[in-house]
Design a protein around this motif. Structure first.
Motif, PDB file in Angstrom:
ATOM      1  N   ALA A 292      23.142 -34.527  61.673  1.00 49.94           N
ATOM      2  CA  ALA A 292      21.840 -34.852  60.990  1.00 49.94           C
ATOM      3  C   ALA A 292      22.439 -35.576  59.447  1.00 49.94           C
ATOM      4  CB  ALA A 292      21.258 -33.755  60.245  1.00 49.94           C
ATOM      5  N   PRO A 293      21.437 -36.502  58.906  1.00 47.97           N
ATOM      6  CA  PRO A 293      22.047 -37.031  57.756  1.00 47.97           C
ATOM      7  C   PRO A 293      22.229 -36.097  56.591  1.00 47.97           C
ATOM      8  CG  PRO A 293      19.566 -37.475  58.154  1.00 47.97           C
ATOM      9  CD  PRO A 293      20.105 -36.729  59.335  1.00 47.97           C
ATOM     10  N   PHE A 294      22.631 -36.591  55.383  1.00 54.88           N
ATOM     11  CA  PHE A 294      23.214 -36.076  54.181  1.00 54.88           C
ATOM     12  C   PHE A 294      23.630 -34.474  54.710  1.00 54.88           C
ATOM     13  CE2 PHE A 294      19.005 -38.025  53.842  1.00 54.88           C
ATOM     14  CZ  PHE A 294      19.154 -39.180  53.052  1.00 54.88           C
ATOM     15  N   PRO A 295      24.913 -34.628  55.418  1.00 54.91           N
ATOM     16  CA  PRO A 295      25.532 -33.520  55.759  1.00 54.91           C
ATOM     17  C   PRO A 295      25.959 -32.660  54.606  1.00 54.91           C
ATOM     18  CG  PRO A 295      26.989 -35.239  55.897  1.00 54.91           C
ATOM     19  CD  PRO A 295      25.714 -35.879  55.609  1.00 54.91           C
ATOM     20  N   LEU A 296      25.988 -33.049  53.480  1.00 57.61           N
ATOM     21  CA  LEU A 296      26.417 -32.043  52.377  1.00 57.61           C
ATOM     22  C   LEU A 296      25.272 -31.506  51.580  1.00 57.61           C
ATOM     23  CD1 LEU A 296      29.084 -34.118  50.433  1.00 57.61           C
ATOM     24  CD2 LEU A 296      29.278 -32.104  51.832  1.00 57.61           C
ATOM     25  N   HIS A 297      24.027 -31.870  51.967  1.00 61.55           N
ATOM     26  CA  HIS A 297      22.860 -31.262  51.524  1.00 61.55           C
ATOM     27  C   HIS A 297      21.671 -30.625  52.244  1.00 61.55           C
ATOM     28  CE1 HIS A 297      24.280 -33.306  47.873  1.00 61.55           C
ATOM     29  NE2 HIS A 297      24.546 -34.324  48.560  1.00 61.55           N
ATOM     30  N   LEU A 298      21.555 -31.548  53.517  1.00 59.71           N
ATOM     31  CA  LEU A 298      20.391 -30.955  54.156  1.00 59.71           C
ATOM     32  C   LEU A 298      20.383 -29.540  54.975  1.00 59.71           C
ATOM     33  CD1 LEU A 298      17.724 -32.030  55.850  1.00 59.71           C
ATOM     34  CD2 LEU A 298      19.160 -32.668  57.603  1.00 59.71           C
ATOM     35  N   ASN A 299      21.570 -29.146  55.181  1.00 58.12           N
ATOM     36  CA  ASN A 299      21.833 -27.712  55.829  1.00 58.12           C
ATOM     37  C   ASN A 299      21.104 -26.602  54.602  1.00 58.12           C
ATOM     38  OD1 ASN A 299      22.900 -25.489  56.741  1.00 58.12           O
ATOM     39  ND2 ASN A 299      24.800 -25.431  55.905  1.00 58.12           N
TER      40      ASN A 299
END
Length: 269
Positions: free
Chosen positions: A160-167
């Motif tokens: 997914a995009p934004f791997p540091l935040h979306l999770n």
């Protein structure tokens, strides 16, 4: 808010809180390598971020272990979920190591406040005569929480995009939904007290205060009726023990003058 959940729904809501506690505790695992690669965070710093979780968790478990007995299971779980939500949002908006340290500490605080009350609530909201089922269901939902952290967190971090935040945004949304359900649980149960909570000193039972030296393993002594050359070492299921071999004066020539045979004591000697 007035309770709107029945006993069965409250049972599974408490199970969801247990799963969320384990999901929250493991959710940053997939992003640690990304912090090292993108933010050039050292391994030592990552270790400090990881250690902030148990540093906050253990004192909460010791000091506030009986908090839910006084303020109610629902209130204790809500406090824990709100702390978990704060920690997850700190990770979601983090742009530096201090944010991660604070977020990890809030996660430990939230898990410590919510996990024990949720486990007890599963027992209290079980169907009559089926209280033993809460233990097996609790183990299953705990494993599910860790699995969700690995599968959902890994998929969002990898694809997914934004791997540091979306999770963390996804986890925060799930926590917010569970908070709404927990707010609809019954406020008090039969095992709660009506007294105010106060901090209590840690008391060690009197029987456990003394120092007990480690136990020493004692091997069985061989019988004195057999000479030393006729004793053999045989293996027992737990340890090596010295046991005497069957002996008679007529069978041994080395240790008995009464024997006239010249056969050795040991085969092949």
């Amino acid at each position: 808010m007035q309770p709107f959940l029945n006993t069965r729904a409250a049972f599974w809501t408490a199970g969801a809180v247990v799963a969320l506690a384990l999901w929250t505790s493991a959710c940053p695992t997939m992003t640690y390598p990304l912090y090292q690669a993108d933010w050039h965070v050292s391994t030592t710093t990552v270790t400090w971020i990881f250690a902030a979780y148990p540093v906050a968790l253990i004192p909460v478990l010791i000091v506030f272990s009986d908090l839910s007995d006084h303020i109610g299971r629902r209130s204790a779980m809500l406090l824990g979920l709100l702390a978990e939500l704060a920690g997850v949002l700190l990770f979601a908006f983090a742009d530096g190591v201090p944010w991660l340290l604070a977020g990890r500490a809030f996660m430990g605080l939230g898990v410590g406040l919510s996990l024990s009350p949720a486990s007890v609530a599963m027992v209290e909201f079980s169907a009559p005569g089926k209280e033993g089922r809460a233990g097996s269901v609790g183990t299953a939902v705990s494993s599910s929480g860790i699995a969700l952290a690995m599968l959902v967190g890994g998929a969002l971090t990898q694809y997914a995009p934004f791997p540091l935040h979306l999770n963390f945004f996804v986890l925060a949304a799930v926590i917010a939904v569970v908070v709404c359900f927990v707010a609809g649980m019954p406020h008090h149960t039969a095992n709660e007290t009506s007294t105010w909570w106060r901090m209590r000193a840690i008391i060690i039972p009197r029987g456990n205060r003394g120092f007990s030296p480690p136990a020493r393993s004692r091997s069985r002594r061989p019988s004195s009726s057999a000479p030393s050359c006729c004793r053999s070492v045989r293996r027992s299921p737990t340890s090596w023990r010295v046991r005497p071999t069957p002996w008679s004066p007529a069978r041994c020539c080395r240790c008995s003058r009464r024997s006239s045979r010249s056969a050795p004591c040991w085969p092949g000697a």
